[in-house]
Design a protein around this motif. Structure first.
Motif, PDB file in Angstrom:
ATOM      1  N   THR A  34      -2.617   7.932   7.723  1.00  0.00           N
ATOM      2  CA  THR A  34      -2.119   6.551   7.631  1.00  0.00           C
ATOM      3  C   THR A  34      -0.999   6.305   8.636  1.00  0.00           C
ATOM      4  O   THR A  34      -0.355   7.251   9.102  1.00  0.00           O
ATOM      5  N   LEU A  35      -0.749   5.022   8.922  1.00  0.00           N
ATOM      6  CA  LEU A  35       0.441   4.664   9.713  1.00  0.00           C
ATOM      7  C   LEU A  35       1.609   4.350   8.780  1.00  0.00           C
ATOM      8  O   LEU A  35       2.726   4.106   9.232  1.00  0.00           O
ATOM      9  N   PHE A  36       1.370   4.328   7.458  1.00  0.00           N
ATOM     10  CA  PHE A  36       2.416   3.982   6.488  1.00  0.00           C
ATOM     11  C   PHE A  36       2.511   5.012   5.367  1.00  0.00           C
ATOM     12  O   PHE A  36       2.233   4.704   4.205  1.00  0.00           O
ATOM     13  N   PRO A  37       2.930   6.246   5.713  1.00  0.00           N
ATOM     14  CA  PRO A  37       2.942   7.308   4.694  1.00  0.00           C
ATOM     15  C   PRO A  37       3.869   6.995   3.509  1.00  0.00           C
ATOM     16  O   PRO A  37       3.543   7.347   2.378  1.00  0.00           O
ATOM     17  N   GLU A  38       4.987   6.300   3.769  1.00  0.00           N
ATOM     18  CA  GLU A  38       5.923   6.034   2.658  1.00  0.00           C
ATOM     19  C   GLU A  38       5.274   5.126   1.630  1.00  0.00           C
ATOM     20  O   GLU A  38       5.464   5.303   0.425  1.00  0.00           O
ATOM     21  N   MET A  39       4.539   4.138   2.120  1.00  0.00           N
ATOM     22  CA  MET A  39       3.884   3.193   1.220  1.00  0.00           C
ATOM     23  C   MET A  39       2.948   3.937   0.263  1.00  0.00           C
ATOM     24  O   MET A  39       2.937   3.712  -0.938  1.00  0.00           O
ATOM     25  N   VAL A  40       2.205   4.871   0.816  1.00  0.00           N
ATOM     26  CA  VAL A  40       1.237   5.612   0.008  1.00  0.00           C
ATOM     27  C   VAL A  40       1.962   6.509  -0.993  1.00  0.00           C
ATOM     28  O   VAL A  40       1.655   6.515  -2.188  1.00  0.00           O
ATOM     29  N   MET A  41       2.947   7.254  -0.510  1.00  0.00           N
ATOM     30  CA  MET A  41       3.594   8.219  -1.395  1.00  0.00           C
ATOM     31  C   MET A  41       4.442   7.532  -2.467  1.00  0.00           C
ATOM     32  O   MET A  41       4.557   8.046  -3.575  1.00  0.00           O
ATOM     33  N   ASP A  42       5.002   6.365  -2.154  1.00  0.00           N
ATOM     34  CA  ASP A  42       5.768   5.624  -3.172  1.00  0.00           C
ATOM     35  C   ASP A  42       4.881   5.322  -4.375  1.00  0.00           C
ATOM     36  O   ASP A  42       5.306   5.413  -5.520  1.00  0.00           O
ATOM     37  N   VAL A  43       3.662   4.949  -4.108  1.00  0.00           N
ATOM     38  CA  VAL A  43       2.749   4.608  -5.210  1.00  0.00           C
ATOM     39  C   VAL A  43       2.260   5.872  -5.918  1.00  0.00           C
ATOM     40  O   VAL A  43       2.262   5.949  -7.147  1.00  0.00           O
ATOM     41  N   LEU A  44       1.871   6.874  -5.138  1.00  0.00           N
ATOM     42  CA  LEU A  44       1.300   8.073  -5.772  1.00  0.00           C
ATOM     43  C   LEU A  44       2.358   8.857  -6.542  1.00  0.00           C
ATOM     44  O   LEU A  44       2.029   9.577  -7.486  1.00  0.00           O
ATOM     45  N   ASN A  45       3.617   8.706  -6.136  1.00  0.00           N
ATOM     46  CA  ASN A  45       4.691   9.437  -6.816  1.00  0.00           C
ATOM     47  C   ASN A  45       5.185   8.721  -8.059  1.00  0.00           C
ATOM     48  O   ASN A  45       6.376   8.778  -8.376  1.00  0.00           O
TER      49      ASN A  45
ATOM     50  N   ALA B 202      -1.110  15.374  -3.284  1.00  0.00           N
ATOM     51  CA  ALA B 202      -1.401  14.256  -2.379  1.00  0.00           C
ATOM     52  C   ALA B 202      -0.427  14.352  -1.212  1.00  0.00           C
ATOM     53  O   ALA B 202       0.776  14.585  -1.404  1.00  0.00           O
ATOM     54  N   LYS B 203      -0.967  14.224  -0.024  1.00  0.00           N
ATOM     55  CA  LYS B 203      -0.127  14.334   1.163  1.00  0.00           C
ATOM     56  C   LYS B 203      -0.508  13.206   2.115  1.00  0.00           C
ATOM     57  O   LYS B 203      -1.683  13.088   2.491  1.00  0.00           O
ATOM     58  N   ALA B 204       0.477  12.376   2.464  1.00  0.00           N
ATOM     59  CA  ALA B 204       0.215  11.309   3.434  1.00  0.00           C
ATOM     60  C   ALA B 204       0.671  11.801   4.802  1.00  0.00           C
ATOM     61  O   ALA B 204       1.811  12.254   4.959  1.00  0.00           O
ATOM     62  N   ILE B 205      -0.212  11.750   5.767  1.00  0.00           N
ATOM     63  CA  ILE B 205       0.106  12.259   7.101  1.00  0.00           C
ATOM     64  C   ILE B 205       0.148  11.080   8.072  1.00  0.00           C
ATOM     65  O   ILE B 205      -0.786  10.276   8.128  1.00  0.00           O
ATOM     66  N   ASN B 206       1.250  11.008   8.821  1.00  0.00           N
ATOM     67  CA  ASN B 206       1.438   9.884   9.736  1.00  0.00           C
ATOM     68  C   ASN B 206       0.638  10.100  11.025  1.00  0.00           C
ATOM     69  O   ASN B 206       0.918  11.032  11.798  1.00  0.00           O
ATOM     70  N   ILE B 207      -0.328   9.248  11.249  1.00  0.00           N
ATOM     71  CA  ILE B 207      -1.172   9.362  12.451  1.00  0.00           C
ATOM     72  C   ILE B 207      -0.308   9.268  13.712  1.00  0.00           C
ATOM     73  O   ILE B 207      -0.564   9.922  14.717  1.00  0.00           O
ATOM     74  N   ARG B 208       0.769   8.477  13.604  1.00  0.00           N
ATOM     75  CA  ARG B 208       1.647   8.280  14.765  1.00  0.00           C
ATOM     76  C   ARG B 208       2.268   9.599  15.235  1.00  0.00           C
ATOM     77  O   ARG B 208       2.577   9.764  16.416  1.00  0.00           O
TER      78      ARG B 208
END
Ligand code: ADE
Length: 257
Positions: free
Chosen positions: A7-18, A33-39
Protein backbone atom coordinates in the motif's frame (compact mmCIF):
# COMPACT_ATOMS: atom_id res chain seq x y z
CA UNK A 1 -2.51 -16.79 9.09
CA UNK A 2 -0.43 -13.91 7.77
CA UNK A 3 -1.74 -10.92 5.83
CA UNK A 4 0.64 -8.68 3.88
CA UNK A 5 -0.74 -5.44 2.47
CA UNK A 6 1.19 -3.59 -0.26
CA UNK A 7 0.00 0.00 0.00
CA UNK A 8 0.93 3.68 -0.24
CA UNK A 9 -0.91 4.25 3.09
CA UNK A 10 0.42 1.73 5.63
CA UNK A 11 -0.71 3.78 8.65
CA UNK A 12 -4.29 3.83 7.44
CA UNK A 13 -4.33 0.05 7.18
CA UNK A 14 -2.61 -0.66 10.47
CA UNK A 15 -4.76 1.84 12.40
CA UNK A 16 -7.81 -0.18 11.46
CA UNK A 17 -6.30 -3.64 11.86
CA UNK A 18 -4.84 -2.72 15.25
CA UNK A 19 -8.27 -2.41 16.85
CA UNK A 20 -10.92 -4.65 18.32
CA UNK A 21 -11.17 -8.35 17.46
CA UNK A 22 -8.36 -8.35 14.91
CA UNK A 23 -6.00 -6.72 17.39
CA UNK A 24 -6.87 -9.38 19.97
CA UNK A 25 -6.19 -12.12 17.38
CA UNK A 26 -2.84 -10.52 16.56
CA UNK A 27 -1.93 -10.28 20.26
CA UNK A 28 -2.75 -13.98 20.60
CA UNK A 29 -0.52 -14.70 17.58
CA UNK A 30 -3.36 -16.32 15.58
CA UNK A 31 -3.02 -13.83 12.76
CA UNK A 32 -0.37 -11.33 11.74
CA UNK A 33 -0.83 -8.30 9.52
CA UNK A 34 1.92 -6.24 7.99
CA UNK A 35 1.41 -3.17 5.80
CA UNK A 36 4.36 -2.55 3.51
CA UNK A 37 4.87 0.85 1.93
CA UNK A 38 5.33 0.49 -1.83
CA UNK A 39 7.05 3.88 -1.82
CA UNK A 40 9.96 2.35 0.15
CA UNK A 41 10.78 0.42 -3.03
CA UNK A 42 10.90 3.42 -5.36
CA UNK A 43 14.30 3.55 -7.05
CA UNK A 44 14.39 7.32 -7.72
CA UNK A 45 15.51 9.96 -5.28
CA UNK A 46 12.05 11.58 -5.01
CA UNK A 47 10.39 8.28 -4.07
CA UNK A 48 8.00 8.70 -6.96
CA UNK A 49 5.87 5.65 -7.72
CA UNK A 50 3.53 6.97 -10.43
CA UNK A 51 3.86 8.31 -13.95
CA UNK A 52 1.84 9.30 -17.03
CA UNK A 53 -0.10 6.73 -19.04
CA UNK A 54 1.19 5.74 -22.50
CA UNK A 55 -1.36 6.59 -25.16
CA UNK A 56 -2.65 9.55 -23.20
CA UNK A 57 -5.56 9.92 -20.82
CA UNK A 58 -6.14 11.68 -17.54
CA UNK A 59 -4.45 10.66 -14.34
CA UNK A 60 -1.32 8.89 -13.24
CA UNK A 61 -0.55 5.20 -13.15
CA UNK A 62 1.36 3.28 -10.48
CA UNK A 63 4.58 2.00 -12.02
CA UNK A 64 5.60 -1.63 -12.22
CA UNK A 65 9.07 -1.62 -10.65
CA UNK A 66 8.36 -0.49 -7.05
CA UNK A 67 5.42 -2.90 -6.81
CA UNK A 68 7.47 -5.79 -8.17
CA UNK A 69 10.37 -5.13 -5.79
CA UNK A 70 7.97 -4.76 -2.85
CA UNK A 71 6.32 -8.08 -3.77
CA UNK A 72 9.69 -9.85 -4.03
CA UNK A 73 10.74 -8.58 -0.60
CA UNK A 74 7.51 -9.97 0.90
CA UNK A 75 7.90 -13.27 -0.95
CA UNK A 76 11.46 -13.58 0.34
CA UNK A 77 10.24 -13.05 3.90
CA UNK A 78 7.47 -15.64 3.53
CA UNK A 79 9.86 -18.18 2.00
CA UNK A 80 12.27 -17.83 4.91
CA UNK A 81 9.67 -19.74 6.95
CA UNK A 82 8.31 -21.87 4.13
CA UNK A 83 10.62 -22.26 1.10
CA UNK A 84 7.81 -23.89 -0.91
CA UNK A 85 5.28 -21.10 -0.30
CA UNK A 86 3.34 -19.76 -3.26
CA UNK A 87 1.11 -17.16 -1.66
CA UNK A 88 -1.96 -15.76 -3.33
CA UNK A 89 -1.61 -12.15 -4.48
CA UNK A 90 -4.95 -10.38 -4.52
CA UNK A 91 -5.27 -7.17 -6.49
CA UNK A 92 -8.27 -5.33 -5.04
CA UNK A 93 -9.98 -3.71 -7.97
CA UNK A 94 -13.51 -2.90 -9.15
CA UNK A 95 -12.58 -4.98 -12.20
CA UNK A 96 -12.39 -8.18 -10.13
CA UNK A 97 -14.92 -10.88 -9.31
CA UNK A 98 -17.21 -9.85 -6.46
CA UNK A 99 -16.15 -10.90 -2.95
CA UNK A 100 -18.50 -13.18 -1.02
CA UNK A 101 -18.77 -15.24 2.16
CA UNK A 102 -17.85 -18.27 0.07
CA UNK A 103 -14.65 -16.57 -1.13
CA UNK A 104 -13.87 -15.50 2.45
CA UNK A 105 -14.15 -19.14 3.54
CA UNK A 106 -11.88 -20.28 0.70
CA UNK A 107 -9.24 -17.66 1.60
CA UNK A 108 -9.40 -18.48 5.32
CA UNK A 109 -7.51 -21.75 4.77
CA UNK A 110 -4.45 -20.04 3.21
CA UNK A 111 -1.32 -19.49 5.32
CA UNK A 112 -0.23 -16.25 3.70
CA UNK A 113 -2.13 -13.76 1.57
CA UNK A 114 -0.68 -10.68 -0.11
CA UNK A 115 -3.01 -7.78 -0.96
CA UNK A 116 -2.08 -5.18 -3.53
CA UNK A 117 -3.85 -1.84 -3.06
CA UNK A 118 -3.96 0.45 -6.07
CA UNK A 119 -4.28 4.22 -6.26
CA UNK A 120 -4.43 6.92 -8.90
CA UNK A 121 -5.82 5.63 -12.19
CA UNK A 122 -4.54 2.09 -11.72
CA UNK A 123 -1.40 -0.01 -12.08
CA UNK A 124 0.87 -0.83 -15.02
CA UNK A 125 -0.64 -4.02 -16.48
CA UNK A 126 2.72 -5.76 -16.83
CA UNK A 127 3.35 -6.11 -13.10
CA UNK A 128 -0.22 -7.32 -12.59
CA UNK A 129 0.38 -10.05 -15.17
CA UNK A 130 3.60 -10.95 -13.40
CA UNK A 131 2.41 -11.29 -9.79
CA UNK A 132 -1.40 -11.22 -9.36
CA UNK A 133 -3.26 -14.50 -8.80
CA UNK A 134 -6.76 -13.14 -7.95
CA UNK A 135 -8.61 -9.98 -8.99
CA UNK A 136 -11.29 -9.22 -6.39
CA UNK A 137 -13.81 -6.37 -6.02
CA UNK A 138 -15.97 -5.67 -2.97
CA UNK A 139 -18.89 -4.44 -5.04
CA UNK A 140 -19.97 -2.51 -8.10
CA UNK A 141 -18.88 0.95 -7.05
CA UNK A 142 -15.55 2.75 -7.21
CA UNK A 143 -13.52 3.81 -4.17
CA UNK A 144 -10.48 6.07 -4.11
CA UNK A 145 -8.09 3.23 -3.35
CA UNK A 146 -7.74 -0.44 -2.51
CA UNK A 147 -7.07 -0.06 1.23
CA UNK A 148 -10.69 -0.11 2.42
CA UNK A 149 -11.56 -3.13 0.24
CA UNK A 150 -8.45 -4.97 1.48
CA UNK A 151 -9.47 -4.28 5.09
CA UNK A 152 -13.01 -5.48 4.41
CA UNK A 153 -11.66 -8.73 3.01
CA UNK A 154 -9.13 -9.21 5.81
CA UNK A 155 -11.86 -8.71 8.42
CA UNK A 156 -14.20 -11.19 6.72
CA UNK A 157 -11.43 -13.78 6.29
CA UNK A 158 -9.77 -13.38 9.70
CA UNK A 159 -12.97 -13.95 11.68
CA UNK A 160 -13.26 -17.39 10.05
CA UNK A 161 -9.78 -18.44 11.22
CA UNK A 162 -10.14 -20.84 14.18
CA UNK A 163 -9.56 -19.05 17.50
CA UNK A 164 -10.14 -15.51 16.23
CA UNK A 165 -13.72 -15.37 17.51
CA UNK A 166 -14.71 -16.45 21.03
CA UNK A 167 -17.58 -18.93 21.44
CA UNK A 168 -20.05 -16.14 22.07
CA UNK A 169 -18.98 -14.38 18.86
CA UNK A 170 -19.18 -17.68 17.02
CA UNK A 171 -19.14 -17.71 13.23
CA UNK A 172 -21.36 -20.83 13.16
CA UNK A 173 -24.96 -19.73 12.58
CA UNK A 174 -25.20 -16.52 10.69
CA UNK A 175 -26.29 -14.90 7.49
CA UNK A 176 -24.99 -16.49 4.26
CA UNK A 177 -23.58 -19.64 5.85
CA UNK A 178 -26.57 -21.70 4.78
CA UNK A 179 -27.60 -19.31 2.02
CA UNK A 180 -30.25 -17.51 4.10
CA UNK A 181 -30.17 -14.21 5.97
CA UNK A 182 -30.19 -14.42 9.75
CA UNK A 183 -33.47 -14.33 11.70
CA UNK A 184 -34.30 -11.31 13.96
CA UNK A 185 -32.85 -11.37 17.48
CA UNK A 186 -33.86 -9.72 20.78
CA UNK A 187 -32.28 -8.99 24.14
CA UNK A 188 -33.55 -7.44 27.41
CA UNK A 189 -35.87 -5.79 28.26
CA UNK A 190 -38.88 -7.90 27.31
CA UNK A 191 -40.84 -4.77 26.38
CA UNK A 192 -39.12 -1.75 24.81
CA UNK A 193 -40.93 1.22 23.27
CA UNK A 194 -44.19 -0.77 23.57
CA UNK A 195 -42.64 -3.54 21.44
CA UNK A 196 -42.69 -7.04 22.94
CA UNK A 197 -40.16 -9.78 22.34
CA UNK A 198 -41.98 -12.54 20.34
CA UNK A 199 -43.38 -14.85 23.02
CA UNK A 200 -42.10 -18.02 21.34
CA UNK A 201 -38.58 -16.91 22.29
CA UNK A 202 -39.60 -16.84 25.96
CA UNK A 203 -41.44 -20.17 25.81
CA UNK A 204 -38.47 -22.47 26.35
CA UNK A 205 -39.75 -24.76 23.57
CA UNK A 206 -36.64 -25.33 21.50
CA UNK A 207 -38.36 -26.98 18.55
CA UNK A 208 -40.81 -24.09 18.25
CA UNK A 209 -37.97 -21.56 18.50
CA UNK A 210 -36.07 -23.37 15.76
CA UNK A 211 -39.07 -23.52 13.42
CA UNK A 212 -39.95 -19.88 14.07
CA UNK A 213 -36.36 -18.74 13.41
CA UNK A 214 -36.16 -20.74 10.20
CA UNK A 215 -39.46 -19.24 9.01
CA UNK A 216 -38.24 -15.71 9.81
CA UNK A 217 -35.00 -16.39 7.91
CA UNK A 218 -37.00 -17.54 4.91
CA UNK A 219 -39.33 -14.51 5.02
CA UNK A 220 -36.49 -12.05 5.50
CA UNK A 221 -34.44 -13.53 2.68
CA UNK A 222 -37.44 -13.61 0.34
CA UNK A 223 -38.20 -9.96 1.05
CA UNK A 224 -34.70 -8.48 1.12
CA UNK A 225 -32.73 -10.77 -1.18
CA UNK A 226 -35.17 -12.54 -3.51
CA UNK A 227 -32.34 -13.95 -5.66
CA UNK A 228 -30.81 -15.68 -2.61
CA UNK A 229 -34.24 -17.03 -1.65
CA UNK A 230 -34.79 -18.54 -5.10
CA UNK A 231 -31.39 -20.19 -4.95
CA UNK A 232 -32.08 -21.59 -1.48
CA UNK A 233 -35.43 -23.06 -2.57
CA UNK A 234 -33.78 -24.65 -5.59
CA UNK A 235 -30.96 -26.16 -3.53
CA UNK A 236 -33.14 -27.39 -0.62
CA UNK A 237 -36.19 -29.07 -2.20
CA UNK A 238 -36.54 -31.26 0.92
CA UNK A 239 -37.58 -28.15 2.92
CA UNK A 240 -40.41 -27.32 0.54
CA UNK A 241 -42.31 -30.58 0.00
CA UNK A 242 -46.05 -30.36 0.80
CA UNK A 243 -45.51 -32.63 3.80
CA UNK A 244 -42.67 -30.58 5.32
CA UNK A 245 -44.46 -27.26 4.73
CA UNK A 246 -47.62 -28.66 6.36
CA UNK A 247 -45.65 -29.84 9.39
CA UNK A 248 -43.94 -26.46 9.69
CA UNK A 249 -47.22 -24.54 9.35
CA UNK A 250 -48.84 -26.69 12.02
CA UNK A 251 -46.15 -25.64 14.48
CA UNK A 252 -46.25 -22.00 13.33
CA UNK A 253 -50.05 -21.88 13.76
CA UNK A 254 -49.63 -22.87 17.39
CA UNK A 255 -47.01 -20.21 18.02
CA UNK A 256 -48.51 -17.08 19.41
CA UNK A 257 -46.39 -14.05 18.47
N1 ADE B 1 -10.74 -0.13 -5.57
C1 ADE B 1 -11.58 0.86 -5.86
N2 ADE B 1 -12.84 0.47 -5.80
C2 ADE B 1 -12.83 -0.85 -5.45
C3 ADE B 1 -13.84 -1.83 -5.22
N3 ADE B 1 -15.13 -1.57 -5.36
N4 ADE B 1 -13.44 -3.08 -4.88
C4 ADE B 1 -12.12 -3.36 -4.78
N5 ADE B 1 -11.14 -2.48 -4.98
C5 ADE B 1 -11.49 -1.23 -5.31
Amino acid sequence: MNFYIMTLFPEMVMDVLNTSILKRAMDKGIITAKAINIRDYASNKHNKVDDYTYGGGAGMLMQAQPIYDCYNAILKEIRENDPEANPRVIYVTPQGSVFSQEKARELSSDNDIIFLCGHYEGIDERVLEEIVTDYISIGDYVLTGGELPAMVMIDAVARLVPGVLNNDESAETESFDDGLLEYPQYSRPEIWNDKKVPSVLLSGNHQNVEVWRFQKSLERTKERRPELYEKYVEEHPDQFTAKVIKKRNKILDKIDE
